[in-house]
Design a protein around this motif. Structure first.
Motif, mmCIF file in Angstrom:
data_model
loop_
_atom_site.group_PDB
_atom_site.id
_atom_site.type_symbol
_atom_site.label_atom_id
_atom_site.label_comp_id
_atom_site.label_asym_id
_atom_site.label_seq_id
_atom_site.Cartn_x
_atom_site.Cartn_y
_atom_site.Cartn_z
ATOM 1 N N LEU A 1 36.673 18.964 28.163
ATOM 2 C CA LEU A 1 35.383 19.609 28.421
ATOM 3 C C LEU A 1 35.519 21.097 28.705
ATOM 4 O O LEU A 1 34.584 21.866 28.477
ATOM 5 C CB LEU A 1 34.669 18.921 29.593
ATOM 6 C CG LEU A 1 34.027 17.564 29.299
ATOM 7 C CD1 LEU A 1 33.416 16.989 30.564
ATOM 8 C CD2 LEU A 1 32.969 17.691 28.221
ATOM 9 N N PRO B 1 23.814 13.062 26.892
ATOM 10 C CA PRO B 1 24.137 14.407 27.396
ATOM 11 C C PRO B 1 24.873 14.337 28.732
ATOM 12 O O PRO B 1 24.546 13.524 29.597
ATOM 13 C CB PRO B 1 22.755 15.057 27.557
ATOM 14 C CG PRO B 1 21.830 14.258 26.699
ATOM 15 C CD PRO B 1 22.369 12.861 26.704
ATOM 16 N N LEU B 2 25.849 15.195 28.873
ATOM 17 C CA LEU B 2 26.585 15.292 30.134
ATOM 18 C C LEU B 2 26.034 16.394 31.035
ATOM 19 O O LEU B 2 26.197 16.346 32.255
ATOM 20 C CB LEU B 2 28.064 15.590 29.852
ATOM 21 C CG LEU B 2 28.892 14.462 29.247
ATOM 22 C CD1 LEU B 2 30.292 14.967 28.925
ATOM 23 C CD2 LEU B 2 28.963 13.278 30.192
ATOM 24 N N PHE B 3 25.407 17.389 30.437
ATOM 25 C CA PHE B 3 24.985 18.564 31.192
ATOM 26 C C PHE B 3 23.472 18.806 31.152
ATOM 27 O O PHE B 3 23.016 19.886 31.501
ATOM 28 C CB PHE B 3 25.711 19.811 30.652
ATOM 29 C CG PHE B 3 27.204 19.740 30.773
ATOM 30 C CD1 PHE B 3 27.838 20.128 31.949
ATOM 31 C CD2 PHE B 3 27.981 19.275 29.728
ATOM 32 C CE1 PHE B 3 29.219 20.059 32.062
ATOM 33 C CE2 PHE B 3 29.362 19.202 29.839
ATOM 34 C CZ PHE B 3 29.982 19.592 31.016
ATOM 35 N N GLU C 1 23.513 21.402 28.029
ATOM 36 C CA GLU C 1 24.466 20.829 27.075
ATOM 37 C C GLU C 1 24.894 21.844 26.015
ATOM 38 O O GLU C 1 26.082 21.974 25.705
ATOM 39 C CB GLU C 1 23.829 19.609 26.388
ATOM 40 C CG GLU C 1 24.789 18.795 25.533
ATOM 41 C CD GLU C 1 25.627 17.815 26.335
ATOM 42 O OE1 GLU C 1 26.516 17.194 25.750
ATOM 43 O OE2 GLU C 1 25.376 17.669 27.552
ATOM 44 N N VAL D 1 27.619 24.599 26.956
ATOM 45 C CA VAL D 1 29.020 24.241 27.214
ATOM 46 C C VAL D 1 29.682 23.989 25.855
ATOM 47 O O VAL D 1 29.369 22.995 25.187
ATOM 48 C CB VAL D 1 29.113 22.988 28.106
ATOM 49 C CG1 VAL D 1 30.577 22.622 28.349
ATOM 50 C CG2 VAL D 1 28.377 23.206 29.414
ATOM 51 N N SER E 1 30.973 20.384 25.110
ATOM 52 C CA SER E 1 30.178 19.195 25.433
ATOM 53 C C SER E 1 30.004 18.372 24.158
ATOM 54 O O SER E 1 29.958 18.932 23.051
ATOM 55 C CB SER E 1 28.820 19.588 25.998
ATOM 56 O OG SER E 1 27.989 20.124 24.979
ATOM 57 N N ARG F 1 27.615 16.865 22.566
ATOM 58 C CA ARG F 1 26.523 17.197 21.644
ATOM 59 C C ARG F 1 26.675 18.593 21.060
ATOM 60 O O ARG F 1 26.316 18.831 19.899
ATOM 61 C CB ARG F 1 25.177 17.027 22.335
ATOM 62 C CG ARG F 1 24.887 15.567 22.651
ATOM 63 C CD ARG F 1 23.433 15.303 22.922
ATOM 64 N NE ARG F 1 23.199 13.862 22.956
ATOM 65 C CZ ARG F 1 22.096 13.275 22.517
ATOM 66 N NH1 ARG F 1 21.121 14.005 22.023
ATOM 67 N NH2 ARG F 1 21.955 11.966 22.578
#
Length: 384
Positions: A141, A185-187, A191, A194, A197, A199
């Motif tokens: 990441l 999504p992680l953020f 998203e 980053v 990330s 996506r």
């Protein structure tokens, strides 16, 4: 979601298919299947139409004036449930599609190693139907933008090798499917900010695939762009883990539609001409009754703005090479005078064939096709 909502609805397509099954002559049955394929249909009705047409296509495609095309699907996700929809969408466009499916996940081997079955099939069109689960870019990441770009470039180079092999071995036109994001999504809203990330990486990879395809003459089945229209039927985790299906069976007709459009274009079956009615199509009202100052067009009313938006879209189609024509029940001088309206986005000079009289519109459409020296099947007619 209504499947293929732009097609007309049949009052009882299921009953019509059942009735067509009783037709003894396979050529006549094929003609009827092709006619019924032009109506809205779901996954079940599509499968029934595919069975209805199957024997006739094998025996009578030439007599039915269908254009044969061999399409190979090399995929990293399950596509077997999509095949009837692809064939029926082709039939709707007068295509007799023969389909070959490489073993699941073996698309690299099919093109880079020896595949006797694919060689014997000799595809004219090769679809690389890939998904985001396949060969994901292994990036931490915290990877930088430069590291992401390097990983993306490496993956695109591999795809370009596969495209090149398909052309060298089969002289085939290649179609590349873009990747639909599958990871949550992680953020959140950050998203895209980053670089590594999940996506953001897929978005960057799709952009690179599109650029490479443009340079290499590869066509796109841009599933990533179509994803919003597919809704929840695309890239659902449960369906993926159960059956490795990227596309839900319920959305098979829509997938078949998008792929058949590309296949028809490669076979020279694209529509070439947009034929426009005038009254209540390019403007609101009747020019002969309301006069040029009385029609609804342009800013100031919702309907006037809608007609203007449609005209602007037609003008853009003309700029990309679509022929524009007019077919209207009107006096010619009255119809042409309307193009002097100050808010008309279309000009008289944009219209290659202008037919306005009181004769039958079907006859006038034939006249337009003759004037432009194109087939009737090249016309798309817009009327209120």
């Amino acid at each position: 979601m209504q499947q293929l909502h732009w097609l007309p609805a049949h009052p009882d397509l299921s009953a019509a298919i059942s009735q067509a099954k009783r037709i003894d002559d396979p050529l006549q049955r094929l003609h009827e299947a092709a006619r019924l394929a032009t109506f809205q249909r779901d996954f079940t009705l599509t499968a029934r139409l595919d069975k209805l047409a199957a024997t006739g296509v094998e025996q009578h495609a030439a007599a039915a004036r269908l254009t044969p095309l061999r399409l190979a699907l090399l995929s990293s996700h399950t596509v077997d449930h999509l095949l009837p929809a692809i064939r029926v969408a082709g039939l709707q466009r007068r295509l007799a599609l023969s389909l070959h499916v490489a073993p699941y996940g073996m698309y690299r081997q099919a093109l880079l190693a020896d595949d006797p079955a694919l060689d014997a099939f000799a595809p004219q069109l090769v679809l690389l139907a890939l998904d985001a689960h396949d060969a994901p870019l292994q990036l931490p990441l915290q990877a930088s933008q430069a590291e992401v770009d390097a990983a993306v470039a490496e993956r695109v180079d591999e795809l370009r090798l596969l495209w090149r092999r398909a052309r060298e071995r089969y002289a085939a036109q290649v179609v590349q499917q873009t990747l639909v994001p599958v990871a949550p999504p992680l953020f959140g809203s950050y998203e895209a900010l980053v670089p590594a990330s999940p996506r953001a990486v897929i978005e960057r990879l799709n952009a690179a695939i599109r650029a490479a395809a443009r340079e290499d003459g590869v066509l796109l089945l841009d599933l990533a762009w179509h994803a919003a229209a597919y809704g929840d039927g695309l890239a659902e985790p449960v369906r993926w883990h159960q059956a490795k299906q990227l596309v839900s069976p319920t959305l098979a007709p829509l997938y078949g539609e998008h792929l058949a459009r590309i296949a028809a274009a490669t076979a020279g079956l694209s529509r070439k001409c947009l034929v426009l009615d005038l009254d209540n199509t390019l403007w609101g009202g009747v020019i002969g009754d309301d006069g040029i100052d009385g029609i609804q067009l342009g800013q100031g009313s919702p309907s006037g703005e809608a007609f203007l938006a449609f005209q602007r879209y037609a003008a853009q189609l003309a700029r990309r090479g679509v022929i524009l024509a007019v077919c209207s029940k009107n006096d010619l001088h009255v119809a042409e005078a309307a193009f002097a309206h100050p808010e008309m986005a279309l000009k008289r000079s944009d219209i290659a064939a202008f037919v306005a009289n009181w004769e039958d519109k079907a006859g006038n459409l034939r006249r337009i096709a003759s004037m432009l020296d194109i087939g009737l099947d090249s016309l798309v007619f817009v009327d209120d």
